[in-house]
Design a protein around this motif. Structure first.
Motif, PDB file in Angstrom:
ATOM      1  N   UNK A 173      -4.449  47.775  31.459  1.00 28.68           N
ATOM      2  CA  UNK A 173      -5.741  48.065  32.098  1.00 28.68           C
ATOM      3  C   UNK A 173      -5.639  49.261  33.034  1.00 28.68           C
ATOM      4  N   UNK A 174      -4.520  49.371  33.747  1.00 31.05           N
ATOM      5  CA  UNK A 174      -4.365  50.535  34.624  1.00 31.05           C
ATOM      6  C   UNK A 174      -4.250  51.817  33.820  1.00 31.05           C
ATOM      7  N   UNK A 175      -3.526  51.759  32.692  1.00 30.44           N
ATOM      8  CA  UNK A 175      -3.423  52.949  31.826  1.00 30.44           C
ATOM      9  C   UNK A 175      -4.796  53.309  31.265  1.00 30.44           C
ATOM     10  N   UNK A 176      -5.568  52.271  30.858  1.00 31.82           N
ATOM     11  CA  UNK A 176      -6.919  52.526  30.329  1.00 31.82           C
ATOM     12  C   UNK A 176      -7.814  53.133  31.396  1.00 31.82           C
ATOM     13  N   UNK A 177      -7.716  52.663  32.646  1.00 25.18           N
ATOM     14  CA  UNK A 177      -8.541  53.211  33.712  1.00 25.18           C
ATOM     15  C   UNK A 177      -8.200  54.679  33.958  1.00 25.18           C
ATOM     16  N   UNK A 178      -6.902  55.010  33.958  1.00 23.76           N
ATOM     17  CA  UNK A 178      -6.526  56.412  34.169  1.00 23.76           C
ATOM     18  C   UNK A 178      -7.005  57.283  32.997  1.00 23.76           C
ATOM     19  N   UNK A 179      -6.960  56.723  31.778  1.00 24.51           N
ATOM     20  CA  UNK A 179      -7.402  57.506  30.607  1.00 24.51           C
ATOM     21  C   UNK A 179      -8.903  57.760  30.662  1.00 24.51           C
TER      22      UNK A 179
END
Length: 474
Positions: A198-204
């Motif tokens: 989820x953190x990677x998705x938010x940064x993307x």
């Protein structure tokens, strides 16, 4: 003493019949004149049928012209409606181009952001340093099951174990479908794994573009402009296409009318030739009748056998019916009803038959003739009422059948006489009132009195209309 000697038409007195010889040549000449008149009359008897056929031809030509005009009018109406629909559709599409451009830019931006997010997720690899509690062994196990980056799985869930034993276990749902369970990854390791994704998705999502690049916006603008040019061209072409279709319809109408006119002129020419032949035969018949009259004045009566033939031969020639239109014009449709000299008799109106609904009162009166009135249930009518009601119902049935049956035939079709409905209603109400008077189980005396008064009024009104119609008819 009265002188009974016959006098000729020229004033001279012929010789007595006993002294005047009648040679065979005179009789043969008289018979020849009579036979010539008979032959001409047989030919002239075909003229009424010819005139009716010619009138039917004129009516048919008028119908053909009216049909051609109606077809032309419908074609023009269809062209106008098609043009209106096309222009309305093109105008609506032109007005919606701005909204279409915005929607295409929105869809293109969504696609661009999704591709950017997917690239970012696919480039972010899962490592032991990124997720707490997951070492290199679990990283290898996850890679063995196809989970290497943040783009390879979507979520985690708790479900029953594959063998059905040991309670619930944690499953990792892959992006391409399917779910896997890795031994050693439970709630304490699954939650950090999901939080990492989820953190990677938010940064993307944060790094994904929020506006279209200029070249993409320019490409969409060019597509919209080309669409606008095409629609404007079709909108400008719509009136020209409608005019072309209108000219083609008018040309087709002109050709149809020209063809009809040519056929009408030829038919009129043939009819005129045939009519001239009939006129020539009528003139010849008059000449032969004149010769027969002269022959009779010269030789007088030459025998009883020829007396009736002479009388029939000297009958006047029937006049040809006048035409109601000419070939050059479009005549109105004319009814070809046969006209007779008996103008004092009413002529039936073909096609106007008596209404079939008259069967209802006929059937009612027929049933009343059988069962009478006031005899149903426990009622017992008097003998006089039984006889009178049946006689009245039988008379009404016979009268309605006498009036209705001839008027439903096609050749003798005509409406029912005026006042018949009032009389029928009066008889019906009268029989109803008689049945109410005979009813011993209910108190309807006052109602029966009212119904009987209405029956009398209906009978008087119907009889007055019938008498008035008979006296005013020619």
């Amino acid at each position: 003493m009265i002188d009974s000697t016959p006098t000729r038409r020229d004033g001279s007195t012929p010789a007595p019949p006993s002294t005047v010889p009648y040679p065979s040549a005179t009789r043969a000449e008289r018979r020849q004149l009579i036979e010539s008149i008979r032959a001409l009359r047989r030919l002239l008897d075909k003229r009424p049928a010819f005139e009716i056929s010619d009138q039917q031809r004129l009516n048919r030509e008028a119908r053909d012209r009216n049909r051609a005009e109606a077809i032309h009018g419908k074609a023009l109406q269809r062209i106008h409606e098609r043009r209106a629909r096309q222009e309305a559709s093109l105008s609506q599409q032109l007005n919606g181009l701005d909204g279409k451009r915005e929607s295409q830019e929105t869809r293109a931006l969504v696609v661009l952001r999704r591709e950017s997010i997917e690239r970012t997720l696919s480039r972010t690899y899962l490592t032991s340093s990124e997720v707490n509690g997951i070492g290199k062994g679990l990283i290898r196990d996850l890679a063995a099951h196809g989970i290497r980056t943040a783009a390879d799985f979507e979520r985690v869930s708790w479900e029953k174990a594959p063998n059905g034993k040991g309670g619930d276990v944690l499953y990792i749902h892959r992006t391409k479908g399917g779910k896997v369970h890795i031994n050693g990854i439970g709630q304490h390791r699954g939650r950090p794994l999901l939080e990492w994704r989820q953190s990677v998705l938010a940064r993307a999502e944060a790094r994904a573009p929020h506006r279209l690049p200029p070249d993409e916006r320019h490409r969409i603008a060019e597509i919209i402009d080309a669409e606008r040019v095409r629609l404007r061209k079709e909108l400008a072409e719509a009136p020209r296409a409608a005019d072309k279709a209108r000219k083609e319809a008018t040309q087709l109408q002109t050709e149809t009318l020209s063809r009809l006119t040519t056929a009408e002129e030829e038919a009129s020419r043939l009819a005129a030739v045939r009519r001239a032949e009939f006129d020539a035969m009528a003139e010849k018949l008059l000449d032969i009748q004149t010769q027969l009259s002269a022959h009779m004045d010269t030789y007088g009566d030459i025998g009883r056998r020829l007396r009736r033939a002479q009388h029939r031969a000297l009958r006047p020639i029937p006049q040809a019916p006048p035409l109601s239109g000419t070939a050059g014009d479009a005549p109105a449709l004319v009814s070809l009803t046969k006209v007779t000299d008996r103008t004092s008799e009413p002529h039936p109106t073909s096609g106007t038959r008596a209404h079939p609904a008259w069967l209802v009162p006929i059937l009612y009166f027929t049933l009343t003739t059988v069962v009478g009135v006031g005899e149903l249930g426990d009622n017992t009518a008097s003998l006089s009422l039984m006889i009178t009601s049946r006689l009245v119902a039988f008379t009404a049935t016979a009268e309605l059948l006498r009036l209705w049956v001839p008027r439903i035939r096609w050749r003798a079709a005509s409406p029912m006489p005026s006042g018949t409905g009032w009389q029928t209603s009066g008889v019906f109400l009268g029989l109803t009132a008689a049945g109410m008077f005979a009813d011993e189980h209910s108190d309807v005396f006052e109602t029966a009195c009212v119904v009987s008064v209405l029956a009398g009024l209906c009978l008087l009104a119907g009889t007055g209309l019938r008498i008035g119609k008979d006296t005013t008819s020619p």
